[in-house]
Design a protein around this motif. Sequence first.
Motif, PDB file in Angstrom:
ATOM      1  N   SER A  57      38.798  43.624  46.033  1.00  0.00           N
ATOM      2  CA  SER A  57      37.960  44.766  45.632  1.00  0.00           C
ATOM      3  C   SER A  57      38.573  46.043  46.187  1.00  0.00           C
ATOM      4  O   SER A  57      39.524  46.009  46.955  1.00  0.00           O
ATOM      5  CB  SER A  57      36.527  44.588  46.146  1.00  0.00           C
ATOM      6  OG  SER A  57      36.519  44.561  47.568  1.00  0.00           O
ATOM      7  N   LYS A 148      37.693  52.219  35.918  1.00  0.00           N
ATOM      8  CA  LYS A 148      36.599  52.267  36.893  1.00  0.00           C
ATOM      9  C   LYS A 148      35.651  51.089  36.656  1.00  0.00           C
ATOM     10  O   LYS A 148      35.298  50.783  35.514  1.00  0.00           O
ATOM     11  CB  LYS A 148      35.803  53.567  36.757  1.00  0.00           C
ATOM     12  CG  LYS A 148      36.520  54.793  37.237  1.00  0.00           C
ATOM     13  CD  LYS A 148      35.626  56.015  37.055  1.00  0.00           C
ATOM     14  CE  LYS A 148      36.302  57.297  37.468  1.00  0.00           C
ATOM     15  NZ  LYS A 148      35.454  58.468  37.214  1.00  0.00           N
ATOM     16  N   ASN A 149      35.262  50.446  37.758  1.00  0.00           N
ATOM     17  CA  ASN A 149      34.257  49.380  37.739  1.00  0.00           C
ATOM     18  C   ASN A 149      34.575  48.236  36.777  1.00  0.00           C
ATOM     19  O   ASN A 149      33.687  47.700  36.119  1.00  0.00           O
ATOM     20  CB  ASN A 149      32.871  49.953  37.421  1.00  0.00           C
ATOM     21  CG  ASN A 149      32.417  50.925  38.483  1.00  0.00           C
ATOM     22  OD1 ASN A 149      32.526  50.644  39.679  1.00  0.00           O
ATOM     23  ND2 ASN A 149      31.957  52.084  38.062  1.00  0.00           N
TER      24      ASN A 149
END
Length: 159
Positions: A57, A148-149
């Motif tokens: 992550s 993103k994400n």
Amino acid sequence: MKLNRKRAAAIATGAALTFIVGGVAFAYWSTSGTGTGSATTGTVNPVKINATGTAVSGLYPGAPARNVSGNFDNPNAGTVYVNQVTVAVAPGWSKQADGTKAACTAADFTITQPSATAHEIASGTGVDAWGPATIAMNNLPTNQDNCKNVTVDLVFSSN
């Protein structure tokens, strides 16, 4: 004289029998031959390559590389040889939530391959180890908002 003749005949008969029996015991024919046989081998089932540890992550453009490592599930009755584990972004993987910006693809990431495993893996689940490989997000001169994400799908293979 008859007695001597009988005695001589008995001795001669005994000698002949000894010669015949001795000849049978030591006589043989020589020959050559050929033949065939067979043996079969088993099959081998593929090993499953697992990622272990904390999920990767915190990737962002220019962030430090993160480690990816794992172990194996070997369903075979015996050991199997694994030379190298290779890590890659899944073929065709792409995310594009915003159609006005470039899609997030494998080109947005750099993967450094792990060192060679190069040995036999025991039979069992969660055995041995491979890694670490690393993954980093490239800092490209384009808008990378579509990264993103997202979850980047990784695939593992071995040879």
